[in-house]
Design an enzyme around this catalytic site. Structure first.
Site, short mmCIF file in Angstrom:
data_model
loop_
_atom_site.label_atom_id
_atom_site.label_comp_id
_atom_site.label_asym_id
_atom_site.label_seq_id
_atom_site.Cartn_x
_atom_site.Cartn_y
_atom_site.Cartn_z
N ARG A 1 0.80 -1.23 0.05
CA ARG A 1 0.00 0.13 -0.01
C ARG A 1 1.06 1.30 0.14
O ARG A 1 0.38 2.12 -0.54
CB ARG A 1 -0.95 0.01 1.04
CG ARG A 1 -2.05 -1.03 1.26
CD ARG A 1 -3.21 -0.86 1.89
NE ARG A 1 -2.68 -0.82 3.63
CZ ARG A 1 -2.61 -2.06 4.30
NH1 ARG A 1 -3.16 -3.60 3.32
NH2 ARG A 1 -2.28 -2.46 5.27
N SER B 1 -0.87 -16.80 5.82
CA SER B 1 -1.89 -16.01 6.35
C SER B 1 -3.26 -16.91 6.80
O SER B 1 -4.19 -16.84 6.31
CB SER B 1 -2.51 -15.06 5.27
OG SER B 1 -3.26 -13.98 6.13
N CYS C 1 -5.15 -18.58 15.48
CA CYS C 1 -6.11 -18.41 16.80
C CYS C 1 -7.41 -19.20 16.57
O CYS C 1 -7.65 -19.60 17.72
CB CYS C 1 -6.30 -17.04 16.82
SG CYS C 1 -4.92 -15.95 16.88
N THR D 1 16.68 -4.43 13.47
CA THR D 1 17.26 -5.39 14.34
C THR D 1 18.66 -4.70 14.47
O THR D 1 18.65 -3.49 13.96
CB THR D 1 17.36 -6.90 13.64
OG1 THR D 1 18.40 -6.59 12.28
CG2 THR D 1 16.30 -7.55 13.53
N PRO E 1 21.20 -2.79 10.06
CA PRO E 1 20.20 -1.74 9.62
C PRO E 1 19.15 -2.15 8.41
O PRO E 1 18.44 -1.57 7.97
CB PRO E 1 21.17 -0.46 9.35
CG PRO E 1 22.40 -1.20 9.14
CD PRO E 1 22.46 -2.41 10.14
N ILE F 1 17.95 -5.23 8.25
CA ILE F 1 16.94 -6.42 8.63
C ILE F 1 15.88 -5.95 9.75
O ILE F 1 16.22 -5.38 10.83
CB ILE F 1 17.74 -7.59 9.05
CG1 ILE F 1 18.63 -7.92 8.05
CG2 ILE F 1 16.74 -8.55 9.38
CD1 ILE F 1 19.54 -9.30 8.28
N GLY G 1 6.80 -9.76 15.60
CA GLY G 1 6.05 -10.84 15.86
C GLY G 1 6.45 -11.58 16.79
O GLY G 1 7.35 -11.07 17.82
N TYR H 1 -24.17 3.60 27.84
CA TYR H 1 -24.93 3.00 29.00
C TYR H 1 -26.36 2.92 28.24
O TYR H 1 -26.99 4.02 27.89
CB TYR H 1 -24.84 3.79 29.95
CG TYR H 1 -26.20 3.34 31.13
CD1 TYR H 1 -26.12 2.22 31.60
CD2 TYR H 1 -27.25 4.12 31.39
CE1 TYR H 1 -27.36 1.68 32.27
CE2 TYR H 1 -28.45 3.69 32.15
CZ TYR H 1 -28.26 2.51 32.55
OH TYR H 1 -29.53 1.99 33.25
P1 FAD Z 1 3.26 -16.89 13.12
O1 FAD Z 1 2.04 -16.43 12.84
O2 FAD Z 1 3.57 -18.07 13.71
O3 FAD Z 1 3.71 -17.13 11.54
C1 FAD Z 1 5.19 -17.52 11.26
C2 FAD Z 1 5.26 -18.30 9.99
O4 FAD Z 1 6.74 -18.30 9.80
C3 FAD Z 1 4.99 -19.85 10.25
O5 FAD Z 1 3.90 -19.99 9.48
C4 FAD Z 1 6.19 -20.65 10.09
O6 FAD Z 1 5.79 -21.70 9.28
C5 FAD Z 1 6.92 -19.29 9.21
N1 FAD Z 1 8.46 -19.76 9.22
C6 FAD Z 1 9.21 -20.00 10.38
N2 FAD Z 1 10.43 -19.96 9.89
C7 FAD Z 1 10.45 -19.83 8.79
C8 FAD Z 1 11.64 -19.99 7.71
N3 FAD Z 1 12.87 -20.47 8.30
N4 FAD Z 1 11.34 -19.85 6.37
C9 FAD Z 1 10.08 -19.76 6.07
N5 FAD Z 1 8.84 -19.69 6.88
C10 FAD Z 1 9.36 -19.79 8.40
N6 FAD Z 1 -3.03 -14.73 19.87
C11 FAD Z 1 -3.80 -13.96 20.19
O7 FAD Z 1 -3.55 -12.73 20.24
N7 FAD Z 1 -5.07 -14.43 20.34
C12 FAD Z 1 -5.34 -15.49 20.30
O8 FAD Z 1 -6.52 -16.03 20.60
C13 FAD Z 1 -4.56 -16.52 20.03
N8 FAD Z 1 -4.63 -17.96 19.79
C14 FAD Z 1 -3.67 -18.81 19.41
C15 FAD Z 1 -3.96 -20.24 19.11
C16 FAD Z 1 -3.10 -21.06 18.86
C17 FAD Z 1 -3.24 -22.46 18.80
C18 FAD Z 1 -1.92 -20.61 18.45
C19 FAD Z 1 -0.83 -21.52 18.03
C20 FAD Z 1 -1.55 -19.14 18.56
C21 FAD Z 1 -2.44 -18.18 19.01
N9 FAD Z 1 -2.14 -16.84 19.23
C22 FAD Z 1 -3.24 -15.96 19.82
C23 FAD Z 1 -0.86 -16.23 19.12
C24 FAD Z 1 -0.73 -15.74 17.75
O9 FAD Z 1 -1.27 -16.83 16.49
C25 FAD Z 1 0.69 -15.41 17.35
O10 FAD Z 1 1.15 -14.50 18.37
C26 FAD Z 1 0.92 -14.81 15.76
O11 FAD Z 1 0.41 -15.54 15.13
C27 FAD Z 1 2.39 -14.65 15.75
O12 FAD Z 1 2.70 -14.02 14.50
P2 FAD Z 1 3.98 -14.29 13.79
O13 FAD Z 1 3.95 -13.67 12.37
O14 FAD Z 1 4.96 -13.93 14.60
O15 FAD Z 1 4.15 -15.89 13.65
#
Ligand code: FAD
Length: 570
Positions: free
Chosen positions: A24, A41, A45, A277, A280, A282, A286, A431
């Site tokens: 965007r 994507s 959760c 990180t 500069p 990178i 999450g 309310y």
């Molecule tokens: P993720 O969404 O986990 O994405 C990381 C991705 O990176 C993964 O798909 C992985 O395959 C990929 N990856 C890793 N290493 C590599 C690599 N070397 N090369 C290529 N790809 C790679 N949070 C809430 O706030 N509310 C909730 O209700 C909630 N419920 C949850 C329920 C469950 C069962 C789980 C597992 C998590 C829940 N969370 C919840 C936490 C939330 O999902 C995470 O905090 C969030 O997804 C983090 O986002 P992220 O992008 O850091 O990691």
């Protein structure tokens, strides 16, 4: 000028939101997302609810497909492509195509790391038996569903009573399994203060979930390669044909570590306020990063979807040269379990104590979610924590069936804006009788806390009850008192208090309680104005039942009785 090339590792919460925001802001940038799993994507959760069949169509978990990224955002998503290494000197990443097995390199101008976290798998005997699962991905949830169905599982053990553990307990019970939770701490939902977690514990028991607290799994037993039971530290052996490990997650920071990026004390990647990180070129977002705790200022690891999504946007802004700042986390979170909502924001009392911060006070209240005269009102339990010296709101926790998350969200935002209890007292909130109260629970929490600041009431500390040396006076009605009372308390109903002042000592501190804290506040006001030294036990008898579910140690009760007015009179 040539367009910049941005590569993103991880295509779910943080990675996907960063990619979409980048597009965007910069129509020319080349954006490639590498995701080692089969889907970008997806709704992690939602996974527990897919296992529980609340969400029965797996396709609903896919928020966006690679095709949508391509057609709508002109973003290339390479699924089943794992990033194996970073060459920071040459600004290249090494990627493995997991389908073909081939390895290749890609160059970047900017790199974003969003690889998430990995579920912990403690190295216990039998952990690799079939039927022992962790939950992170769609394939994980598919495997758990298939296992339960295929083997007609009856007994489930959930190891760990945090967010995912509780959600899994509910969803496995929904599938008809008998569920046992084994939790190492002496409470479920470790981010809550223990007394607030007690409400959740009792609710789990009411819903036929067995809960082993202060116990830990030490081994998994099996037959023919499949799990059949677990053994715990206390010696219990619990039957199980499916086990869900939900004992926490660790930042997936190995790539960053191998590349020499700075990590923090919790093993997550260190970033600045723009999510950059120590390199500069990178950025990281999450679950893989450590960020500042907005209350204590300490670095912390808070793996939640909201911060991951916001950080993804911030990294995109920073890469595009816009001013962007992540202001830290408050760990605002919510969880549903068997119809109960558990929500929290900011500092807990135990977190403050860990940080050796004693400049705080807490009040408890039990308001209804909406006007009690309107049908369907239900009670919630709310704890507000604020700075003792100036009233700054530090944190809140609430448990109840309805309206809980709304109150915590309001308080969360108040914390973000640096509000005090006086701001909560005056907050203007919507309310009507079916939605709230003219004095909303948020206002009430502010009022109770503000009464403390105005010197109208002194607060007794529940933790100090066993050694307080105070006379405990319960001002509930006799019938209520007979149904149960704080160990060692005497009963003088509020409406008789003015006539019975002579029975009370003027040379001793008096701690007053009622059922929920309101009548005791009135009593404190009466007693104070008659010259008695009094403190209010905020939250009342309701809190006693969760603070001291097993009562006081016998010696303390004997001591309290020794000092009772009846004894003195005799
Ligand atoms: P993720 O969404 O986990 O994405 C990381 C991705 O990176 C993964 O798909 C992985 O395959 C990929 N990856 C890793 N290493 C590599 C690599 N070397 N090369 C290529 N790809 C790679 N949070 C809430 O706030 N509310 C909730 O209700 C909630 N419920 C949850 C329920 C469950 C069962 C789980 C597992 C998590 C829940 N969370 C919840 C936490 C939330 O999902 C995470 O905090 C969030 O997804 C983090 O986002 P992220 O992008 O850091 O990691």
């Amino acid at each position: 000028m040539s367009s910049k090339r941005v590569l993103i590792v991880g295509g779910v919460a943080g990675g996907a939101s960063c990619a979409a925001r980048l597009r965007r802001l910069d129509e020319q940038a080349e954006i490639v997302v590498f995701e080692k799993g089969p889907y970008p994507s997806f709704a992690n959760c939602g996974l527990p609810y897919y296992i529980g069949d609340v969400i029965s169509d797996e396709a609903k978990l896919l928020v966006a497909t690679p095709e949508l990224f391509r057609s709508r955002f002109n973003i290339e998503v390479r699924t089943e492509h794992e990033v194996l290494g970073l060459n920071r000197g040459e600004r290249k990443i090494q990627v493995k195509d997991l389908r073909k097995g081939s390895v290749y390199e890609e160059a970047y101008d900017a790199l974003v790391l969003s690889p998430g976290a990995v579920p912990a798998r403690p190295p216990l005997p039998g952990i690799d038996l079939e039927g022992v699962f962790t939950l992170r991905t769609i394939p994980d949830s598919r495997a758990i569903r298939a296992w339960i169905q295929g083997f007609q599982s009856r007994n489930a053990i959930v190891v760990g009573g945090g967010f995912i553990g509780l959600e899994m307990a509910e969803n496995l019970a929904r599938r008809g399994l008998k569920v046992t939770i084994v939790e190492m701490f002496d409470q479920v939902m470790p981010p809550l203060d223990r007394e607030m977690a007690e409400y959740v514990y009792v609710h789990l028991l009411k819903n036929h979930v067995s809960v082993h607290l202060a116990d830990a799994v030490v081994r998994f037993n099996g037959s023919e390669g499949r799990v059949t039971s677990v053994e715990t530290r206390s010696g219990a052996r619990i039957q199980a044909d499916v086990v869900i490990l939900s004992v926490g997650v660790k930042p997936e920071s190995q790539l960053a570590k191998n590349a020499g990026l700075y990590l923090g004390p919790h093993g997550g990647i260190r970033v600045d306020e723009s999510m950059r990180t120590s390199d500069p070129c990178i950025w990281a977002v999450g679950d893989v990063v450590e960020v500042k705790d907005a209350i204590t200022g300490e670095l912390c690891f808070v793996p939640l979807a909201g911060p991951a999504n916001r950080q993804g946007r911030i990294a995109a802004d920073a890469i595009c040269g816009r001013p962007a700042r992540f202001r830290g986390v408050q760990a605002t979170a919510v969880c549903g379990v068997f119809g109960l909502t558990v929500a929290m924001t900011g500092a807990s009392e135990k977190r403050l104590l860990q940080a050796k911060d004693a400049d705080y006070a807490a009040v408890y209240l039990h308001p209804t979610d909406h006007a009690s005269y309107y049908p369907g009102a239900s009670e919630m339990h709310l704890k507000l924590i604020f700075r003792r010296s100036d009233g700054l709101v530090l944190g809140a926790q609430a448990v109840g069936e309805k309206g809980v998350e709304r109150r915590i969200d309001v308080i969360s935002f108040a914390i973000q804006k640096g509000s005090t209890v006086f701001d909560l007292e005056e907050a203007e909130l919507c309310y009507a009788p079916q939605f709230g109260m003219a004095k909303d629970p948020v206002n009430l929490a502010g009022m109770v806390a503000a009464n403390f600041f105005r010197g109208d009431v002194r607060l007794a500390k529940w933790a100090e009850l066993p050694n307080c040396g105070a006379l405990l006076v319960d001002v509930r009605e006799e019938e209520e008192f007979k149904r149960g009372s704080i160990d060692g308390a005497i009963n003088i109903p509020l409406d008789q208090l003015r006539q019975r002042l002579r029975e009370l000592p003027r040379d001793r501190l008096i701690w007053v309680n009622c059922a929920r804290g309101q009548r005791s506040y009135y009593a404190v006001r009466i007693l104070q104005q008659h010259g008695f030294a009094t403190h209010n036990l905020s939250g009342g008898y309701n809190l006693w039942e969760v603070w001291y579910p097993d009562g006081l140690p016998a010696s303390e009760v004997a001591q309290a009785e020794e000092h009772s007015p009846q004894k003195r009179a005799a």
